[in-house]
Scaffold this motif. Structure first.
Motif, PDB file in Angstrom:
ATOM      1  N   SER A  90       0.823  -1.209   0.000  1.00  0.00           N
ATOM      2  CA  SER A  90       0.000   0.000   0.000  1.00  0.00           C
ATOM      3  C   SER A  90       0.854   1.254   0.000  1.00  0.00           C
ATOM      4  O   SER A  90       0.534   2.241  -0.664  1.00  0.00           O
ATOM      5  CB  SER A  90      -0.944  -0.004   1.219  1.00  0.00           C
ATOM      6  OG  SER A  90      -0.190  -0.031   2.434  1.00  0.00           O
ATOM      7  N   ASP A  91       1.979   1.214   0.740  1.00  0.00           N
ATOM      8  CA  ASP A  91       2.890   2.364   0.739  1.00  0.00           C
ATOM      9  C   ASP A  91       3.460   2.598  -0.650  1.00  0.00           C
ATOM     10  O   ASP A  91       3.561   3.740  -1.116  1.00  0.00           O
ATOM     11  CB  ASP A  91       4.031   2.138   1.732  1.00  0.00           C
ATOM     12  CG  ASP A  91       3.568   2.211   3.179  1.00  0.00           C
ATOM     13  OD1 ASP A  91       2.505   2.816   3.421  1.00  0.00           O
ATOM     14  OD2 ASP A  91       4.267   1.662   4.057  1.00  0.00           O
ATOM     15  N   LYS A  92       3.852   1.517  -1.318  1.00  0.00           N
ATOM     16  CA  LYS A  92       4.402   1.645  -2.666  1.00  0.00           C
ATOM     17  C   LYS A  92       3.359   2.225  -3.616  1.00  0.00           C
ATOM     18  O   LYS A  92       3.679   3.087  -4.446  1.00  0.00           O
ATOM     19  CB  LYS A  92       4.877   0.284  -3.162  1.00  0.00           C
ATOM     20  CG  LYS A  92       6.112  -0.246  -2.438  1.00  0.00           C
ATOM     21  CD  LYS A  92       6.544  -1.595  -2.974  1.00  0.00           C
ATOM     22  CE  LYS A  92       7.792  -2.107  -2.244  1.00  0.00           C
ATOM     23  NZ  LYS A  92       8.222  -3.436  -2.735  1.00  0.00           N
ATOM     24  N   SER A  93       2.110   1.776  -3.479  1.00  0.00           N
ATOM     25  CA  SER A  93       1.047   2.287  -4.343  1.00  0.00           C
ATOM     26  C   SER A  93       0.818   3.771  -4.111  1.00  0.00           C
ATOM     27  O   SER A  93       0.607   4.553  -5.053  1.00  0.00           O
ATOM     28  CB  SER A  93      -0.251   1.506  -4.107  1.00  0.00           C
ATOM     29  OG  SER A  93      -0.089   0.140  -4.439  1.00  0.00           O
ATOM     30  N   GLU A  94       0.874   4.183  -2.836  1.00  0.00           N
ATOM     31  CA  GLU A  94       0.667   5.590  -2.512  1.00  0.00           C
ATOM     32  C   GLU A  94       1.799   6.461  -3.051  1.00  0.00           C
ATOM     33  O   GLU A  94       1.574   7.559  -3.548  1.00  0.00           O
ATOM     34  CB  GLU A  94       0.537   5.762  -1.005  1.00  0.00           C
ATOM     35  CG  GLU A  94      -0.777   5.216  -0.437  1.00  0.00           C
ATOM     36  CD  GLU A  94      -0.860   5.359   1.082  1.00  0.00           C
ATOM     37  OE1 GLU A  94       0.153   5.735   1.686  1.00  0.00           O
ATOM     38  OE2 GLU A  94      -1.931   5.106   1.637  1.00  0.00           O
ATOM     39  N   ILE A  95       3.024   5.943  -2.952  1.00  0.00           N
ATOM     40  CA  ILE A  95       4.170   6.697  -3.479  1.00  0.00           C
ATOM     41  C   ILE A  95       4.029   6.868  -4.984  1.00  0.00           C
ATOM     42  O   ILE A  95       4.201   7.966  -5.523  1.00  0.00           O
ATOM     43  CB  ILE A  95       5.487   5.977  -3.131  1.00  0.00           C
ATOM     44  CG1 ILE A  95       5.750   6.041  -1.620  1.00  0.00           C
ATOM     45  CG2 ILE A  95       6.659   6.604  -3.890  1.00  0.00           C
ATOM     46  CD1 ILE A  95       6.929   5.185  -1.168  1.00  0.00           C
ATOM     47  N   GLU A  96       3.694   5.789  -5.676  1.00  0.00           N
ATOM     48  CA  GLU A  96       3.560   5.858  -7.124  1.00  0.00           C
ATOM     49  C   GLU A  96       2.410   6.768  -7.529  1.00  0.00           C
ATOM     50  O   GLU A  96       2.495   7.490  -8.533  1.00  0.00           O
ATOM     51  CB  GLU A  96       3.345   4.453  -7.683  1.00  0.00           C
ATOM     52  CG  GLU A  96       4.567   3.545  -7.533  1.00  0.00           C
ATOM     53  CD  GLU A  96       4.358   2.165  -8.138  1.00  0.00           C
ATOM     54  OE1 GLU A  96       3.261   1.928  -8.686  1.00  0.00           O
ATOM     55  OE2 GLU A  96       5.278   1.341  -8.061  1.00  0.00           O
ATOM     56  N   ALA A  97       1.328   6.768  -6.766  1.00  0.00           N
ATOM     57  CA  ALA A  97       0.183   7.622  -7.088  1.00  0.00           C
ATOM     58  C   ALA A  97       0.495   9.096  -6.850  1.00  0.00           C
ATOM     59  O   ALA A  97      -0.002   9.977  -7.553  1.00  0.00           O
ATOM     60  CB  ALA A  97      -1.038   7.201  -6.260  1.00  0.00           C
ATOM     61  N   LEU A  98       1.322   9.366  -5.866  1.00  0.00           N
ATOM     62  CA  LEU A  98       1.588  10.755  -5.503  1.00  0.00           C
ATOM     63  C   LEU A  98       2.521  11.446  -6.484  1.00  0.00           C
ATOM     64  O   LEU A  98       2.408  12.647  -6.728  1.00  0.00           O
ATOM     65  CB  LEU A  98       2.194  10.806  -4.097  1.00  0.00           C
ATOM     66  CG  LEU A  98       2.337  12.206  -3.481  1.00  0.00           C
ATOM     67  CD1 LEU A  98       0.984  12.874  -3.353  1.00  0.00           C
ATOM     68  CD2 LEU A  98       3.003  12.113  -2.118  1.00  0.00           C
ATOM     69  N   ILE A  99       3.465  10.713  -7.063  1.00  0.00           N
ATOM     70  CA  ILE A  99       4.422  11.322  -7.993  1.00  0.00           C
ATOM     71  C   ILE A  99       3.702  11.653  -9.292  1.00  0.00           C
ATOM     72  O   ILE A  99       3.109  10.784  -9.925  1.00  0.00           O
ATOM     73  CB  ILE A  99       5.601  10.369  -8.240  1.00  0.00           C
ATOM     74  CG1 ILE A  99       6.369  10.126  -6.937  1.00  0.00           C
ATOM     75  CG2 ILE A  99       6.530  10.936  -9.315  1.00  0.00           C
ATOM     76  CD1 ILE A  99       7.475   9.103  -7.051  1.00  0.00           C
ATOM     77  N   PRO A 100       3.742  12.901  -9.729  1.00  0.00           N
ATOM     78  CA  PRO A 100       3.001  13.306 -10.927  1.00  0.00           C
ATOM     79  C   PRO A 100       3.721  12.938 -12.207  1.00  0.00           C
ATOM     80  O   PRO A 100       4.942  12.775 -12.238  1.00  0.00           O
ATOM     81  CB  PRO A 100       2.897  14.825 -10.780  1.00  0.00           C
ATOM     82  CG  PRO A 100       4.122  15.196 -10.022  1.00  0.00           C
ATOM     83  CD  PRO A 100       4.373  14.061  -9.060  1.00  0.00           C
ATOM     84  N   SER A 101       2.951  12.829 -13.275  1.00  0.00           N
ATOM     85  CA  SER A 101       3.510  12.524 -14.593  1.00  0.00           C
ATOM     86  C   SER A 101       3.731  13.817 -15.367  1.00  0.00           C
ATOM     87  O   SER A 101       2.945  14.751 -15.273  1.00  0.00           O
ATOM     88  CB  SER A 101       2.555  11.612 -15.360  1.00  0.00           C
ATOM     89  OG  SER A 101       3.015  11.393 -16.668  1.00  0.00           O
ATOM     90  N   GLY A 102       4.814  13.863 -16.131  1.00  0.00           N
ATOM     91  CA  GLY A 102       5.074  15.007 -16.993  1.00  0.00           C
ATOM     92  C   GLY A 102       5.528  16.258 -16.282  1.00  0.00           C
ATOM     93  O   GLY A 102       5.449  17.356 -16.847  1.00  0.00           O
ATOM     94  N   ALA A 103       6.007  16.134 -15.049  1.00  0.00           N
ATOM     95  CA  ALA A 103       6.427  17.308 -14.287  1.00  0.00           C
ATOM     96  C   ALA A 103       7.884  17.654 -14.571  1.00  0.00           C
ATOM     97  O   ALA A 103       8.699  16.791 -14.877  1.00  0.00           O
ATOM     98  CB  ALA A 103       6.239  17.058 -12.790  1.00  0.00           C
ATOM     99  N   GLN A 104       8.200  18.957 -14.461  1.00  0.00           N
ATOM    100  CA  GLN A 104       9.578  19.421 -14.542  1.00  0.00           C
ATOM    101  C   GLN A 104      10.117  19.533 -13.117  1.00  0.00           C
ATOM    102  O   GLN A 104       9.584  20.270 -12.309  1.00  0.00           O
ATOM    103  CB  GLN A 104       9.664  20.767 -15.258  1.00  0.00           C
ATOM    104  CG  GLN A 104       9.163  20.723 -16.695  1.00  0.00           C
ATOM    105  CD  GLN A 104       9.220  22.082 -17.364  1.00  0.00           C
ATOM    106  OE1 GLN A 104       9.864  23.005 -16.871  1.00  0.00           O
ATOM    107  NE2 GLN A 104       8.530  22.210 -18.491  1.00  0.00           N
ATOM    108  N   VAL A 105      11.182  18.799 -12.832  1.00  0.00           N
ATOM    109  CA  VAL A 105      11.625  18.613 -11.453  1.00  0.00           C
ATOM    110  C   VAL A 105      12.878  19.419 -11.161  1.00  0.00           C
ATOM    111  O   VAL A 105      13.772  19.544 -11.990  1.00  0.00           O
ATOM    112  CB  VAL A 105      11.923  17.118 -11.186  1.00  0.00           C
ATOM    113  CG1 VAL A 105      12.227  16.891  -9.710  1.00  0.00           C
ATOM    114  CG2 VAL A 105      10.761  16.270 -11.633  1.00  0.00           C
ATOM    115  N   SER A 106      12.932  19.971  -9.955  1.00  0.00           N
ATOM    116  CA  SER A 106      14.167  20.586  -9.458  1.00  0.00           C
ATOM    117  C   SER A 106      14.357  20.170  -8.000  1.00  0.00           C
ATOM    118  O   SER A 106      13.391  20.059  -7.249  1.00  0.00           O
ATOM    119  CB  SER A 106      14.112  22.112  -9.573  1.00  0.00           C
ATOM    120  OG  SER A 106      13.050  22.645  -8.804  1.00  0.00           O
TER     121      SER A 106
END
Length: 445
Positions: free
Chosen positions: A362-378
């Motif tokens: 469940s923790d892994k699923s939550e981490i994957e769900a929280l990270i957005p797609s197509g974002a520019q990261v710094s």
């Protein structure tokens, strides 16, 4: 299919008559027909003729035949054609798809071309990652080339210490004298950039010792500068590297940090699977080195992946390695894990290898769900610790808004993995609190 045209095309292809092969194969299909085998050979023939745009189209047509398979190979060939045609961005897309084909037996070919495509686009960091992946592929018969390209990427990123490790490892896999001389020259330039003049002079001497390798004007100027620097400081004067280590509490470096006993030849590098790396004693090191040499005599380069995987550790495998580990360094770094996580989410990849094994499903699923797609990261900041670390991250989302996160890491052997991700509300409203992963932000898909 016109079987006569197809057979004639195959015959011409086998004899190396590329023009006839291309002509015959282009007429072998009926209008609207798909045939991966025809278009694959046609694309190869067109590549030999330098007709790169047409070759790219032929490979795309072959990919349209779902029964043919060979997705990785076709995408690799298409990416190479697009790259040769000057269509680097499209090449990156095709080559990335090639690396994602689990049935492709030679992904190093795609990674090598991908690195070149990123170089054309000026994305040196991504090029370095691609060349590293090519180097660690156990099916790669010539990791030396990928390692040299990796070293060049590090030099462009102003990371000469990492370039040194890449070039030193490349020497282990170089077979020809000329190639070794060229690598020694590249290694010497990295030593100069790292202000390690004594080692630079030694590497330049190796490069020119047999008289068959001529230094380019830039390299000759660096060679002269290194020798002048050594003459000016005196033979017995400690180097800046020695002074730096002494200030950190370490004595003069009188041994190879990858060969602390002085009884091996630098071939001994710890495996990332060996969790006892930081507690191994000297007797074990010597014993392991002898065993490694025995295996190498039996089958050359069988330990390639173990050696190369550690080539881009920042400072863990240096004289101050234990100190660096204590200070929270390692590979993959916290920064690289964050970037890989966002890249994987954007490319619909698998994040599981980046998440700590101790995390629940469940923790892994939550981490994957929280990270957005197509974002520019710094990466805003990293708080490093020996066993646990955190990084504050800003992500510009596809809708133009910026979301702030805190990534929590746990040590995984000599690197880092994500243990949890939280939304950092303090970056936007001045509060010191942060929100947990549970349903606070919808995934950007």
């Amino acid at each position: 299919m016109n079987q006569e045209m197809y057979k004639a095309g195959v015959s011409a292809y086998r004899s190396g008559n590329w023009a006839v092969a291309a002509s015959e194969l282009s007429q072998a299909k009926q209008p609207g027909e798909v045939s991966g085998s025809v278009d694959h050979l046609l694309g190869n023939a067109l590549m030999k003729l330098g007709r790169y745009d047409e070759a790219a189209k032929a490979y795309a047509d072959a990919l349209a035949d779902s029964t043919y398979g060979k997705v990785g190979a076709l995408n690799t060939n298409r990416g190479r054609a697009l790259l040769a045609a000057g269509r680097s961005s499209e090449a990156v897309d095709a080559l990335t798809r090639a690396t994602q084909d689990p049935s492709y037996a030679k992904p190093y070919k795609a990674y090598l071309a991908l690195g070149s495509a990123y170089e054309e686009l000026g994305d040196v960091r991504s090029a370095g990652i691609a060349f590293r992946n090519a180097a660690i592929d156990e099916n790669n018969p010539d990791p030396c080339f990928a390692l040299r390209k990796l070293g060049g990427s590090f030099m462009e990123l102003s990371r000469p210490v990492d370039a040194i490790e890449a070039y030193r490892t490349a020497l282990d896999f170089s077979s020809s004298v000329h190639s070794q001389n060229a690598i020694y020259c590249e290694l010497a330039l990295a030593y100069v950039a790292a202000n390690r003049m004594s080692e630079a002079v030694d590497a330049f001497n190796h490069a020119t010792a047999d008289g068959t390798y001529t230094l380019a004007p830039e390299a000759q100027a660096s060679y002269d500068a290194a020798r002048n620097a050594m003459a000016a400081m005196g033979v017995n004067k400690p180097s800046d590297t020695d002074n730096l280590l002494a200030a950190a509490g370490y004595g003069p470096v009188t041994y190879d940090p990858l060969d602390p006993t002085g009884e091996t030849t630098g071939n001994l590098m710890p495996s990332p699977e060996d969790t006892g790396f930081f507690s191994i004693n000297e007797e074990d090191i010597v014993k392991d080195a002898k065993e490694q040499k025995r295996k190498e005599r039996k089958q050359k380069h069988t330990g390639r992946k173990v050696v190369i995987t550690l080539v881009i550790i920042l400072v863990v495998v240096c004289a101050a390695g234990g100190y660096a580990y204590y200070r929270g360094y390692g590979w993959p770094t916290q920064e690289s894990v964050v970037n890989q996580a966002f890249e994987a989410k954007t490319n619909n990849g698998d994040l599981s290898s980046l998440i700590a094994d101790s995390a629940s499903s469940s923790d892994k699923s939550e981490i994957e769900a929280l990270i957005p797609s197509g974002a520019q990261v710094s990466i805003d900041s990293v708080d490093r610790g020996m066993s646990d670390s955190t990084a504050k991250v800003s992500a510009k989302l596809s809708d133009g808004t910026t979301q702030h996160y805190v990534f929590h890491f746990t040590r995984d052997k000599i690197g880092w993995k994500i243990s949890s991700v939280t939304v950092d509300t303090s970056s936007s409203n001045g509060s010191s609190s942060s929100t947990t992963t549970s349903g606070t932000v919808s995934a950007q898909n």
